[in-house]
Design a protein around this motif. Structure first.
Motif, PDB file in Angstrom:
ATOM      1  N   THR A  11      -2.059 -22.900  18.670  1.00  0.00           N
ATOM      2  CA  THR A  11      -1.434 -24.194  18.931  1.00  0.00           C
ATOM      3  C   THR A  11      -2.087 -24.939  20.085  1.00  0.00           C
ATOM      4  OG1 THR A  11       0.221 -23.131  20.331  1.00  0.00           O
ATOM      5  CG2 THR A  11       0.808 -23.505  18.008  1.00  0.00           C
ATOM      6  N   ASN A  13      -5.000 -25.903  20.056  1.00  0.00           N
ATOM      7  CA  ASN A  13      -5.857 -26.893  19.410  1.00  0.00           C
ATOM      8  C   ASN A  13      -5.355 -27.105  17.983  1.00  0.00           C
ATOM      9  OD1 ASN A  13      -7.856 -28.664  18.833  1.00  0.00           O
ATOM     10  ND2 ASN A  13      -9.526 -27.344  19.485  1.00  0.00           N
ATOM     11  N   TYR A  15      -4.881 -29.706  16.046  1.00  0.00           N
ATOM     12  CA  TYR A  15      -5.573 -30.591  15.109  1.00  0.00           C
ATOM     13  C   TYR A  15      -6.713 -29.870  14.400  1.00  0.00           C
ATOM     14  CZ  TYR A  15      -2.950 -34.454  17.072  1.00  0.00           C
ATOM     15  OH  TYR A  15      -1.936 -35.290  17.475  1.00  0.00           O
ATOM     16  N   ARG A  18      -5.324 -27.424  11.943  1.00  0.00           N
ATOM     17  CA  ARG A  18      -4.813 -28.113  10.756  1.00  0.00           C
ATOM     18  C   ARG A  18      -5.946 -28.410   9.772  1.00  0.00           C
ATOM     19  NH1 ARG A  18       0.060 -30.579   8.772  1.00  0.00           N
ATOM     20  NH2 ARG A  18      -0.659 -31.795   7.025  1.00  0.00           N
ATOM     21  N   VAL A  19      -7.060 -28.934  10.281  1.00  0.00           N
ATOM     22  CA  VAL A  19      -8.209 -29.231   9.429  1.00  0.00           C
ATOM     23  C   VAL A  19      -8.773 -27.944   8.838  1.00  0.00           C
ATOM     24  CG1 VAL A  19     -10.570 -30.134   9.385  1.00  0.00           C
ATOM     25  CG2 VAL A  19      -8.789 -31.373  10.591  1.00  0.00           C
ATOM     26  N   ASN A  51     -11.517 -37.866   5.307  1.00  0.00           N
ATOM     27  CA  ASN A  51     -11.759 -38.854   6.358  1.00  0.00           C
ATOM     28  C   ASN A  51     -11.557 -40.304   5.941  1.00  0.00           C
ATOM     29  OD1 ASN A  51     -12.392 -37.016   8.389  1.00  0.00           O
ATOM     30  ND2 ASN A  51     -14.482 -36.852   7.672  1.00  0.00           N
ATOM     31  N   HIS A  56      -2.620 -39.538   6.447  1.00  0.00           N
ATOM     32  CA  HIS A  56      -2.440 -38.561   7.522  1.00  0.00           C
ATOM     33  C   HIS A  56      -1.121 -38.824   8.230  1.00  0.00           C
ATOM     34  CE1 HIS A  56      -6.557 -36.790   7.626  1.00  0.00           C
ATOM     35  NE2 HIS A  56      -6.852 -37.928   7.025  1.00  0.00           N
ATOM     36  N   ALA A  58      -0.241 -37.874  11.178  1.00  0.00           N
ATOM     37  CA  ALA A  58      -0.475 -38.251  12.572  1.00  0.00           C
ATOM     38  C   ALA A  58      -0.860 -39.715  12.710  1.00  0.00           C
ATOM     39  CB  ALA A  58      -1.563 -37.362  13.174  1.00  0.00           C
TER      40      ALA A  58
END
Length: 71
Positions: A11, A13, A15, A18-19, A51, A56, A58
């Motif tokens: 947690t 990092n 992001y 998640r990717v 991308n 997304h 977020a």
């Protein structure tokens, strides 16, 4: 400057985690590749989708392109 993530603390990092998780679930676990060229092509397509086309959370459920244009 690089900052290392402590073991058992993904947690720090979220992001990137998640990717990485999406990449593994949607691409690497979903296909059986025969050549390196297939891997490269599928990765290129997945990366473009992630991308440019995908909504997304977020970004308030906008694509990165829409978010960039709204800013």
């Amino acid at each position: 400057m690089l900052h290392w993530i402590q073991p058992a603390s993904p947690t720090q990092n979220a992001y990137v985690e998640r990717v990485n998780g999406s990449f593994r679930r949607e691409l690497l676990n979903g296909y059986l590749f025969a050549t390196l060229q297939q891997v490269r092509e599928h990765c290129r397509l997945w990366q473009y989708d992630y991308n440019h086309l995908r909504l997304h959370q977020a970004l308030h459920f906008m694509t990165p392109t829409e978010f960039r244009q709204a800013a």
